[in-house]
Design an enzyme around this catalytic site. Structure first.
Site, PDB file in Angstrom:
ATOM      1  N   ASP A  44       0.738  -1.024  -0.018  1.00 37.58           N
ATOM      2  CA  ASP A  44      -0.018   0.004  -0.042  1.00 37.58           C
ATOM      3  C   ASP A  44       0.791   1.204  -0.184  1.00 37.58           C
ATOM      4  O   ASP A  44       2.217   1.236  -0.117  1.00 37.58           O
ATOM      5  CB  ASP A  44      -1.129  -0.087   1.146  1.00 37.58           C
ATOM      6  CG  ASP A  44      -0.208  -0.389   2.504  1.00 37.58           C
ATOM      7  OD1 ASP A  44       0.936  -0.425   2.398  1.00 37.58           O
ATOM      8  OD2 ASP A  44      -0.891  -1.048   3.381  1.00 37.58           O
ATOM      9  N   ASP A  69      -7.608  -1.364  14.204  1.00 31.85           N
ATOM     10  CA  ASP A  69      -8.915  -1.510  13.843  1.00 31.85           C
ATOM     11  C   ASP A  69      -9.301  -2.746  12.966  1.00 31.85           C
ATOM     12  O   ASP A  69     -10.146  -2.890  12.338  1.00 31.85           O
ATOM     13  CB  ASP A  69      -9.410  -0.275  12.934  1.00 31.85           C
ATOM     14  CG  ASP A  69      -8.716   0.132  11.818  1.00 31.85           C
ATOM     15  OD1 ASP A  69      -7.947  -0.724  11.297  1.00 31.85           O
ATOM     16  OD2 ASP A  69      -9.051   1.054  11.195  1.00 31.85           O
TER      17      ASP A  69
HETATM   18  C1  F6R Z   1       1.565  -1.481   5.990  1.00 32.41           C
HETATM   19  C2  F6R Z   1       0.111  -1.992   6.007  1.00 32.41           C
HETATM   20  C3  F6R Z   1      -0.737  -1.847   7.242  1.00 32.41           C
HETATM   21  C4  F6R Z   1       0.236  -2.014   8.614  1.00 32.41           C
HETATM   22  C5  F6R Z   1      -0.612  -2.024   9.987  1.00 32.41           C
HETATM   23  C6  F6R Z   1       0.264  -2.274  11.250  1.00 32.41           C
HETATM   24  O1  F6R Z   1       2.151  -1.787   4.709  1.00 32.41           O
HETATM   25  O2  F6R Z   1      -0.123  -2.805   5.243  1.00 32.41           O
HETATM   26  O3  F6R Z   1      -1.687  -2.767   7.366  1.00 32.41           O
HETATM   27  O4  F6R Z   1       0.826  -3.422   8.646  1.00 32.41           O
HETATM   28  O5  F6R Z   1      -1.164  -0.790   9.977  1.00 32.41           O
HETATM   29  O6  F6R Z   1       1.203  -1.367  11.368  1.00 32.41           O
HETATM   30  P1  F6R Z   1       2.273  -1.392  12.398  1.00 32.41           P
HETATM   31  O7  F6R Z   1       3.296  -2.559  11.821  1.00 32.41           O
HETATM   32  O8  F6R Z   1       3.101  -0.119  12.239  1.00 32.41           O
HETATM   33  O9  F6R Z   1       1.475  -1.520  13.673  1.00 32.41           O
END
Ligand code: F6R
Length: 263
Positions: free
Chosen positions: A66, A135
């Site tokens: 993303d 979430d």
């Molecule tokens: C990032 C992504 C998001 C993260 C999620 C958790 O490429 O796809 O889904 O994996 O927001 O973020 P962290 O790992 O920073 O807690």
């Protein structure tokens, strides 16, 4: 779904083992690469093993999940910059072997469609690394996302913008409102998925992911329908799992199938 509950310090080597094993058997494998904080231990371990000559990404390819809309690729918070800094520049990928979504493309819909074509042309993702949002989002598929969705533009929830403000100097207003993201349908086509969750903030999302009803309210629950998912979590992220003891027991005896029963 396989659930591995372990110390945070073990997560890097556990997941790196999976990737090393994949590349040993299929050097040209296609990796799906999450950004954010969850995979950082894994990327550190992959960098270490590559530097030590234990593994190579020379023939591998990758696709990120993303990107924020409106951030140029050189922006320090763009996921293109993040994946380059955290992984690509530290291992031996060939130039341009790792693709990222372009969040500043003039025609975002076409950029998303072209990304889908790129994944397909590469033969699909062999192993997808995922994190999960508080979430329940995976990639940036926020609650309400279609389970059939493909790569497209989405709007981030207020919670995700608050959670990610830490990457933008604590400024929620600096976090873009929109993103481009692989869809849930896109992610579900990966042949193997490894999802990492660390910390108590992920406990509720992890509980729903593994034990909750499959629902657009918790988008990650779609993974219950995937045939080959491994969830690697620390104790805090596992703290709301109702069957945690069973998952520990399964893992402890994972190699024992076929062993003669004790006399
Ligand atoms: C990032 C992504 C998001 C993260 C999620 C958790 O490429 O796809 O889904 O994996 O927001 O973020 P962290 O790992 O920073 O807690």
């Amino acid at each position: 779904m396989e659930v591995i509950i372990t110390e945070e310090e073990q997560i890097g080597s556990l997941v790196a083992d999976e990737i090393q094993q994949l590349l040993a058997g299929k050097p040209e494998a296609v990796l799906g690469l999450a950004t954010g904080s969850s995979p950082l231990h894994v990327y550190d371990e992959l960098a270490r093993r590559t530097a030590e000559g234990e593994m190579s990404f020379a023939r591998a390819r990758g696709f990120t999940l993303d990107e924020y809309v409106g951030l140029p690729s050189w922006h320090p918070c763009s996921y293109r910059t993040v994946i380059d800094e955290e992984l690509v520049s530290r291992v031996d990928f060939a130039p341009d072997a790792v693709r990222a979504l372009d969040g500043s493309a003039a025609d975002l819909a076409e950029a998303c469609a072209e990304y889908e074509r790129g994944i397909e042309a590469a033969g699909g993702v062999d192993l997808q690394i995922l994190g999960i949002g508080t979430d329940g989002h995976i990639a940036f598929n926020e609650p309400g996302s279609s389970f059939a969705s493909r790569t497209r533009v989405k709007t981030l929830t207020a919670q995700t913008r608050r959670d990610n403000a830490r990457f933008f100097g604590g400024e929620v207003d600096a976090v873009p409102r929109h993103c481009v993201t692989q869809g849930l349908g896109t992610i579900m086509q990966a042949r193997r998925i490894v999802l990492i969750a660390i910390g108590g903030g992920k406990a509720e999302a992890v509980h729903h992911l593994v034990e909750g009803a499959v629902s657009a309210k918790w988008p990650g629950t779609i993974l219950q329908h995937h045939p080959h998912v491994t969830l690697v979590v620390d104790e805090a992220a596992a703290s709301r799992l109702q069957f945690a003891d069973y998952y520990r027991y399964v893992y402890a005896y994972r190699d024992a199938v076929g062993e003669a029963p004790a006399a």
